[in-house]
Design a protein around this motif. Structure first.
Motif, short mmCIF file in Angstrom:
data_model
loop_
_atom_site.label_atom_id
_atom_site.label_comp_id
_atom_site.label_asym_id
_atom_site.label_seq_id
_atom_site.Cartn_x
_atom_site.Cartn_y
_atom_site.Cartn_z
N GLY A 137 185.78 82.01 131.13
CA GLY A 137 184.91 81.09 130.40
C GLY A 137 183.43 81.36 130.56
N VAL A 138 183.06 82.58 130.96
CA VAL A 138 181.66 82.89 131.19
C VAL A 138 180.84 82.75 129.92
N GLN A 139 181.42 83.07 128.77
CA GLN A 139 180.64 83.02 127.54
C GLN A 139 180.20 81.60 127.20
N THR A 140 180.86 80.61 127.75
CA THR A 140 180.48 79.21 127.51
C THR A 140 179.19 78.86 128.23
N VAL A 141 179.02 79.37 129.45
CA VAL A 141 177.86 79.02 130.26
C VAL A 141 176.77 80.10 130.24
N ALA A 142 177.14 81.35 129.92
CA ALA A 142 176.17 82.46 129.90
C ALA A 142 176.44 83.36 128.71
N PRO A 143 176.13 82.90 127.51
CA PRO A 143 176.47 83.67 126.30
C PRO A 143 175.77 85.02 126.20
N LEU A 144 174.52 85.13 126.67
CA LEU A 144 173.83 86.41 126.60
C LEU A 144 174.47 87.43 127.54
N LEU A 145 174.88 86.98 128.70
CA LEU A 145 175.57 87.86 129.65
C LEU A 145 176.90 88.32 129.08
N ALA A 146 177.62 87.40 128.48
CA ALA A 146 178.91 87.75 127.86
C ALA A 146 178.71 88.70 126.69
N GLY A 147 177.69 88.44 125.89
CA GLY A 147 177.41 89.33 124.75
C GLY A 147 177.04 90.73 125.18
N SER A 148 176.30 90.84 126.29
CA SER A 148 175.93 92.16 126.80
C SER A 148 177.17 92.93 127.26
N MET A 149 178.10 92.23 127.92
CA MET A 149 179.34 92.90 128.33
C MET A 149 180.16 93.31 127.11
N LEU A 150 180.21 92.47 126.11
CA LEU A 150 180.98 92.78 124.91
C LEU A 150 180.45 94.03 124.22
N LEU A 151 179.12 94.09 124.03
CA LEU A 151 178.54 95.24 123.34
C LEU A 151 178.71 96.52 124.16
N SER A 152 178.51 96.44 125.47
CA SER A 152 178.71 97.62 126.32
C SER A 152 180.18 98.04 126.30
N GLY A 153 181.09 97.07 126.31
CA GLY A 153 182.51 97.38 126.26
C GLY A 153 182.94 97.99 124.95
N LEU A 154 182.41 97.46 123.85
CA LEU A 154 182.75 98.02 122.54
C LEU A 154 182.27 99.45 122.41
N SER A 155 181.12 99.74 123.02
CA SER A 155 180.66 101.12 123.02
C SER A 155 181.60 102.00 123.85
N SER A 156 182.07 101.48 124.99
CA SER A 156 182.96 102.25 125.84
C SER A 156 184.28 102.58 125.15
N LEU A 157 184.76 101.69 124.28
CA LEU A 157 186.01 101.98 123.56
C LEU A 157 185.77 102.71 122.25
N ALA A 158 184.51 103.17 122.05
CA ALA A 158 184.16 104.02 120.91
C ALA A 158 184.32 103.32 119.58
N LEU A 159 183.77 102.11 119.46
CA LEU A 159 183.77 101.40 118.19
C LEU A 159 182.77 102.05 117.24
N PRO A 160 183.11 102.23 115.96
CA PRO A 160 182.13 102.77 115.01
C PRO A 160 180.84 101.96 115.01
N GLY A 161 179.73 102.68 114.93
CA GLY A 161 178.42 102.06 115.02
C GLY A 161 177.75 102.30 116.34
N PHE A 162 178.53 102.75 117.34
CA PHE A 162 177.99 103.10 118.65
C PHE A 162 178.04 104.62 118.83
N SER A 163 177.15 105.13 119.69
CA SER A 163 177.05 106.58 119.86
C SER A 163 178.34 107.18 120.41
N SER A 164 179.07 106.42 121.21
CA SER A 164 180.31 106.95 121.78
C SER A 164 181.35 107.24 120.71
N PHE A 165 181.31 106.51 119.58
CA PHE A 165 182.26 106.78 118.50
C PHE A 165 182.02 108.17 117.93
N VAL A 166 180.76 108.50 117.68
CA VAL A 166 180.44 109.81 117.11
C VAL A 166 180.84 110.92 118.07
#
Length: 513
Positions: A372-401
């Motif tokens: 439930g971290v995103q409820t109390v710390a949404p910016l922290l949760a968002g930072s983990m989400l974006l870093s994680g999406l890059s790690s799994l090579a989502l299109p739009g991130f450099s790791s995908f290319v």
């Protein structure tokens, strides 16, 4: 302007800065932190200037410097960068101030710990040595910088890490020194087997020499053993999860995000050009080990209960992709591997730093202690989400290319290897999304309710990393234009060419189907 030794300055500034920070008296920790951050920003400015002045159409070394160092040994103080080295130099220069800023309060005095001044001085020393590693064009100088970089990292882990820091630091050092010993024997053998002379360790001199296949194989094994440990390539990876888990977050980022790139950089910059026949000979084995590492790292990451160790095991999988692309020996795969080094450095930095912030707030590394971290710390949760999406090579991130280029280039030469490696993309989605679900979503668990969100300093830590992940993902050609000439030069050095694309002839109009 052209006469200024910019690469020497880029190494000397943090080295002198480390000395200055270490001399800051006790009680003036804030001054030491500000001084170290300022020094790292000066290095970043120098590297940005080098990038702007870099000729993207040239494949050779630029900003070269060469001076006699130890003539009796044939060693020179010789520096220069091609596109591959410049990208890693930029990675070092960007992440150094990020790590210093992230560590602002992580290494304050505690029981059994050294002064914070020592930590910030050691981090600057690591940066100085990494600059030398990535810009050295003399094999002996490269080896010396490679070995010396272990010392400050050993003290960072052992002096400022977690409860098992002594064990992790010793394990890191023993593995690395073992690889370095094998590499030293190979470095000496390379000089003896080469033309020798006053500048007998220069990369250009050694690349032009013609060693017999048997000699090449023995020397290749010495270099490759050191680089495989450093990378880390399966099964020589076991030191990494311990070192990364026990190191302070900033130190873990410098270790996994930057220093470990010495291994993969050494493969493409030294193993392939110096020992081309041996590299082709060893290619099937290295590809097999890389493929095992890709799948193994992802599977073990899924089963982790410790958030820091989970991120460490994902890196084993990612390093497998990088090694796979290097030894697939196609221009697309090697360009993808170089871009992957950059992308992995930023995405791993995001994950390690956000995970470190979570652990500092919660006092626990167990994934089960979050929720439930995103409820109390949404910016922290968002930072983990974006870093994680890059790690799994989502299109739009450099790791995908980068991952796409590695898989595409590998498929052109080894179709079944690329097909198996694609499975890791599914596994990456599992370990990242499950981590986010368990820590960030659902009801707020006990102990998380009072967790604070990102403060201004922490926002300045994660924002540049995420911005670069997206920026390079949207416009990767800016970096690929720098990388590609050096990749073509490497391909020529190992006498490899991209497999011809076979097109099936179109059916004639009216022909039976």
């Amino acid at each position: 302007m052209a006469d200024v030794p910019w690469l020497t300055l880029a190494a000397a500034v943090p080295a002198v800065g480390a000395l200055g920070v270490s001399l800051v008296p006790r009680g003036r920790e804030e001054l030491a932190k500000r001084l170290s951050l300022l020094v790292s920003l000066v290095v970043l400015a120098i590297v940005v200037g080098l990038g702007l002045d870099f000729d993207r159409h040239a494949s050779g070394f630029q900003f070269t410097e060469m001076h006699d160092w130890i003539p009796a040994l044939g060693a020179s103080y010789s520096l220069g960068v091609d596109g591959i080295a410049l990208v890693l130099l930029a990675l070092t220069a960007v992440l150094a101030p990020v790590c210093l800023l992230a560590s602002w309060h992580d290494v304050d005095l505690g029981e059994g710990r050294s002064r914070p001044q020592a930590f910030f001085a050691l981090m600057l020393l690591v940066e100085a040595l990494l600059v030398l590693v990535f810009s050295a064009t003399d094999v002996f100088l490269f080896y010396v910088a490679f070995e010396f970089s272990l010392i400050p990292m050993y003290f960072i882990i052992g002096g400022f890490g977690g409860a098992q820091r002594s064990y992790a630091a010793v394990k890191f050092l023993v593995y690395s020194l073992l690889g370095g010993l094998l590499m030293l024997a190979a470095v000496i053998g390379t000089y003896v087997a080469g033309p020798g002379g006053k500048h007998g360790f220069l990369r250009t001199t050694l690349e032009a020499s013609h060693l017999d296949p048997t000699t090449q194989r023995w020397l290749f094994l010495g270099f490759m053993a050191a680089f495989a440990i450093k990378a880390p390539l399966w099964p020589l990876h076991t030191w990494l999860p311990d070192a990364a888990a026990e190191a302070p977050p900033g130190g873990a980022v410098m270790l996994v995000g930057v220093m470990d790139k010495i291994g993969t950089y050494g493969m493409i910059a030294y193993c392939l050009p110096l020992f081309p026949d041996a590299s082709v000979w060893a290619r099937p084995v290295v590809i097999a080990l890389a493929l095992i590492g890709i799948i193994y790292g992802a599977l073990v990451a899924i089963g982790q209960a410790d958030v820091i160790r989970l991120v460490a095991y994902t890196s084993i999988s990612h390093f497998g992709f990088i090694a796979l692309g290097i030894f697939a020996m196609t221009s697309q795969a090697q360009a993808g591997s170089t871009l992957y080094m950059l992308s992995h450095g930023f995405s791993t930095a995001g994950l390690f730093l956000v995970a470190g912030m979570l652990v500092a707030r919660r006092g626990s590394r167990r994934i089960a202690d979050f929720g439930g971290v995103q409820t109390v710390a949404p910016l922290l949760a968002g930072s983990m989400l974006l870093s994680g999406l890059s790690s799994l090579a989502l299109p739009g991130f450099s790791s995908f290319v980068s991952e796409f280029l590695v898989l595409l280039g590998t498929f052109r030469r080894y179709e079944w290897v690329a097909v198996v490696a694609v499975l890791a993309i599914v596994l990456a989605a599992l370990y990242i999304l499950l981590l986010f679900q368990r820590t960030m979503t659902g009801p707020v668990v006990e102990g998380v309710g009072g967790m604070r969100d990102l403060v201004a300093r922490e926002a300045w830590v994660v924002a540049p990393v995420i911005a670069l992940l997206i920026g390079v993902g949207v416009a990767p050609q800016v970096v690929l234009d720098v990388i590609n000439p050096a990749v073509q030069r490497t391909m020529q050095s190992v006498h490899q060419h991209d497999p011809a694309t076979v097109l099936k002839p179109a059916a004639a109009e009216g022909a039976p189907k």
